[in-house]
Design a protein around this motif. Structure first.
Motif, mmCIF file in Angstrom:
data_model
loop_
_atom_site.group_PDB
_atom_site.id
_atom_site.type_symbol
_atom_site.label_atom_id
_atom_site.label_comp_id
_atom_site.label_asym_id
_atom_site.label_seq_id
_atom_site.Cartn_x
_atom_site.Cartn_y
_atom_site.Cartn_z
ATOM 1 N N ALA A 126 0.822 -1.209 0.000
ATOM 2 C CA ALA A 126 0.000 0.000 0.000
ATOM 3 C C ALA A 126 0.856 1.258 0.000
ATOM 4 N N VAL A 127 1.882 1.287 0.848
ATOM 5 C CA VAL A 127 2.750 2.460 0.919
ATOM 6 C C VAL A 127 3.536 2.619 -0.373
ATOM 7 N N ALA A 128 3.957 1.503 -0.966
ATOM 8 C CA ALA A 128 4.683 1.581 -2.240
ATOM 9 C C ALA A 128 3.826 2.215 -3.320
ATOM 10 N N PHE A 129 2.566 1.793 -3.429
ATOM 11 C CA PHE A 129 1.653 2.403 -4.400
ATOM 12 C C PHE A 129 1.428 3.876 -4.080
ATOM 13 N N SER A 130 1.239 4.181 -2.805
ATOM 14 C CA SER A 130 0.976 5.565 -2.405
ATOM 15 C C SER A 130 2.167 6.468 -2.721
ATOM 16 N N LEU A 131 3.367 5.995 -2.421
ATOM 17 C CA LEU A 131 4.566 6.792 -2.706
ATOM 18 C C LEU A 131 4.768 6.971 -4.204
ATOM 19 N N ALA A 132 4.480 5.937 -4.975
ATOM 20 C CA ALA A 132 4.625 6.055 -6.431
ATOM 21 C C ALA A 132 3.738 7.167 -6.970
ATOM 22 N N ALA A 133 2.497 7.224 -6.483
ATOM 23 C CA ALA A 133 1.592 8.282 -6.915
ATOM 24 C C ALA A 133 2.032 9.638 -6.389
ATOM 25 N N GLN A 134 2.469 9.656 -5.131
ATOM 26 C CA GLN A 134 2.850 10.904 -4.485
ATOM 27 C C GLN A 134 4.057 11.560 -5.162
ATOM 28 N N LEU A 135 4.996 10.755 -5.626
ATOM 29 C CA LEU A 135 6.231 11.277 -6.198
ATOM 30 C C LEU A 135 6.145 11.482 -7.710
ATOM 31 N N SER A 136 4.987 11.217 -8.294
ATOM 32 C CA SER A 136 4.841 11.316 -9.738
ATOM 33 C C SER A 136 4.048 12.554 -10.121
ATOM 34 N N ALA A 137 4.205 12.960 -11.371
ATOM 35 C CA ALA A 137 3.417 14.066 -11.901
ATOM 36 C C ALA A 137 1.949 13.674 -11.928
ATOM 37 N N ALA A 138 1.087 14.679 -11.948
ATOM 38 C CA ALA A 138 -0.348 14.440 -11.839
ATOM 39 C C ALA A 138 -0.880 13.526 -12.929
ATOM 40 N N ASP A 139 -0.328 13.627 -14.142
ATOM 41 C CA ASP A 139 -0.844 12.836 -15.252
ATOM 42 C C ASP A 139 -0.045 11.565 -15.497
ATOM 43 N N ARG A 140 0.792 11.168 -14.509
ATOM 44 C CA ARG A 140 1.594 9.955 -14.674
ATOM 45 C C ARG A 140 1.459 9.015 -13.490
ATOM 46 N N GLN A 141 0.486 9.248 -12.632
ATOM 47 C CA GLN A 141 0.379 8.439 -11.430
ATOM 48 C C GLN A 141 -0.034 7.001 -11.738
ATOM 49 N N GLY A 142 -0.895 6.801 -12.722
ATOM 50 C CA GLY A 142 -1.285 5.446 -13.101
ATOM 51 C C GLY A 142 -0.101 4.655 -13.618
ATOM 52 N N SER A 143 0.730 5.289 -14.444
ATOM 53 C CA SER A 143 1.917 4.612 -14.967
ATOM 54 C C SER A 143 2.907 4.290 -13.853
ATOM 55 N N ALA A 144 3.024 5.213 -12.880
ATOM 56 C CA ALA A 144 3.917 4.956 -11.748
ATOM 57 C C ALA A 144 3.433 3.749 -10.939
ATOM 58 N N MET A 145 2.117 3.659 -10.733
ATOM 59 C CA MET A 145 1.570 2.503 -10.024
ATOM 60 C C MET A 145 1.784 1.216 -10.812
ATOM 61 N N PHE A 165 17.945 5.518 -2.034
ATOM 62 C CA PHE A 165 17.259 6.255 -3.088
ATOM 63 C C PHE A 165 15.906 6.853 -2.716
ATOM 64 N N VAL A 166 15.210 6.307 -1.723
ATOM 65 C CA VAL A 166 13.914 6.882 -1.355
ATOM 66 C C VAL A 166 14.136 8.142 -0.532
ATOM 67 N N PRO A 167 13.542 9.272 -0.907
ATOM 68 C CA PRO A 167 13.753 10.528 -0.174
ATOM 69 C C PRO A 167 13.290 10.415 1.274
ATOM 70 N N SER A 168 14.014 11.094 2.158
ATOM 71 C CA SER A 168 13.646 11.086 3.580
ATOM 72 C C SER A 168 12.533 12.087 3.873
ATOM 73 N N ALA A 169 12.545 13.212 3.173
ATOM 74 C CA ALA A 169 11.577 14.278 3.445
ATOM 75 C C ALA A 169 10.300 14.034 2.664
ATOM 76 N N LEU A 170 9.502 13.089 3.151
ATOM 77 C CA LEU A 170 8.223 12.797 2.532
ATOM 78 C C LEU A 170 7.110 13.106 3.515
ATOM 79 N N PRO A 171 6.113 13.894 3.112
ATOM 80 C CA PRO A 171 5.005 14.187 4.026
ATOM 81 C C PRO A 171 4.184 12.945 4.297
ATOM 82 N N ARG A 172 3.654 12.875 5.521
ATOM 83 C CA ARG A 172 2.769 11.773 5.852
ATOM 84 C C ARG A 172 1.432 11.970 5.152
ATOM 85 N N PRO A 173 0.686 10.865 4.982
ATOM 86 C CA PRO A 173 -0.624 11.004 4.348
ATOM 87 C C PRO A 173 -1.501 11.982 5.107
ATOM 88 N N GLU A 174 -2.429 12.577 4.401
ATOM 89 C CA GLU A 174 -3.253 13.634 4.972
ATOM 90 C C GLU A 174 -4.025 13.158 6.201
#
Length: 409
Positions: A110-129, A177-186
């Protein structure tokens, strides 16, 4: 970004392989630990129950953890659990190790999918997932077969040792490689467990989760029994089946990326396309299964369409559960596992009632059609809840790192 996604995908490959590889090693495990093969088969059930039942609670309890620390801890739990399996002296210890390992599965995915979307451009989140769900494709196409082969020649413990080694490499890649400064989910930032659980009461989210169970069930209704379908109906030899499963696997990898790309522009439209295609392909498979050449073509199409649903449905969950996307994604991971069991049971039930193995394709097609109906209901609820004058499927792109999904629902 490519290295971040690779690190997370490799982690998903690890947990996916650990889940399925035991199925190919049951005779070896049973013989070594002096239990029956059916008893050894409960190791599959124990892991699945851990993922399905406990996984969402682990996600909920760790919701306020920093994302990088969380994935590192989860992979650490995964490695320790598999290391315990390597040295398990008896069946009870191995079962405990499997259940312990499963606690990391749902939340990590779940976190892997969430981070992929979070770190991707708005129109590329599906491809990142889709890049993340590629880990499951590779687990089925490579991890399971190679792990079984290794265990058959060097003993089942060597398979878990190899999984431990890949898990350690994954921890290193995540650390680097994973950034440390990632905001927690809302939802986690709000700090209200009740509020996060409240997200699960959203009707359109519930409908999407049910759609996931039915869609994955549709795939597994046919895929669980695809070998007897190919041998008994299409009349392929047993030796040819292994080659045909490679064809199925190639289709799955291609379909995974197609599903992600379709979800980039408009999530509901993408899901509608892939589920509609699944309904048609499974129905066509009933017709073509009696003609070997056409059966191969349809098998490839089934692999492509069947695995295109994973990034699409995860993207839908990410878009709907704005307040607690990681928890919702974890619940959806459980839904995929429930779909696996539902499909295997449904196909078996159809065969037990005398309809024959060919009928599993039509049964899967019906399940996919029902899943499509639930997605349509969910989409209708989206439109009803959209305020007048605001386009429900045209949202502004957030800044990079924003947790709020901007994909069209």
């Amino acid at each position: 970004m490519p290295l971040v996604l690779f690190a997370l995908m490799l982690g998903v490959f690890c947990v996916g392989t650990a889940e399925i590889v035991i199925s190919g090693l049951l005779p070896q495990v049973a013989g070594d630990l002096a239990v029956s093969v059916p008893t050894a088969g409960l190791l599959v059930t124990g892991y699945a129950l851990g993922v399905t039942v406990v996984g969402p609670f682990v996600t909920l309890l760790t919701g306020r953890w920093p994302r990088k620390r969380l994935v590192l801890v989860l992979m650490g739990v995964f490695v320790l659990g598999n290391l315990a399996a390597v040295f398990a002296p008896d069946y009870g210890t191995l079962m405990a190790a499997r259940v312990f390992t499963s606690l990391s599965h749902g939340t990590f995915v779940a976190v892997a999918f969430s981070l992929a979307a979070q770190l991707s451009a708005a129109d590329r989140q599906g491809s990142a997932m889709a890049k993340i769900s590629l880990g499951f494709n590779l687990a089925n196409a490579l991890g399971g077969p190679l792990g079984t082969l290794l265990g058959q020649h060097l003993g089942w413990r060597s398979t878990f040792g190899a999984i431990v080694a890949i898990g350690v490499v994954t921890i290193g890649l995540i650390a680097v490689f994973v950034p440390s400064a990632l905001p927690r989910p809302e939802g986690a930032a709000a700090g209200a467990v009740r509020g996060e659980l409240g997200v699960l009461s959203q009707r359109n989210l519930q409908l999407t989760v049910v759609a996931t169970v039915l869609a994955q069930g549709a795939v597994f209704t046919a895929s669980t029994y695809v070998v007897p379908l190919l041998t008994d109906v299409s009349r392929f030899s047993t030796g040819a089946v292994s080659v045909l499963l490679v064809v199925y696997g190639v289709g799955a990898v291609i379909g995974n990326f197609v599903g992600g790309r379709l979800a980039d522009g408009h999530v509901v439209r993408g899901i509608t396309i892939v589920l509609s295609a699944l309904v048609v392909v499974l129905a066509v498979f009933w017709v073509t299964s009696t003609v070997p050449a056409l059966s191969v073509i349809t098998l490839f199409a089934f692999g492509a369409v069947g695995f295109s649903i994973i990034p699409s449905l995860q993207a839908r969950i990410q878009a709907v559960a704005l307040a607690a996307p990681t928890l919702a994604l974890s619940v959806n991971v459980s839904a995929f596992n429930l779909g696996n069991g539902l499909g295997a049971w449904l196909g078996g039930a159809v065969m037990d009632r005398g309809f024959g193995v060919r009928a599993v394709t039509l049964t899967g097609s019906a399940a996919a059609a029902l899943s499509l109906a639930f997605i349509a209901l969910s989409s209708r609820m989206d439109r009803r809840s959209t305020a007048p004058g605001i386009a429900g499927d045209e949202t502004a792109a957030p800044a990079v790192g924003s947790e709020v999904p901007s994909m069209e629902r």
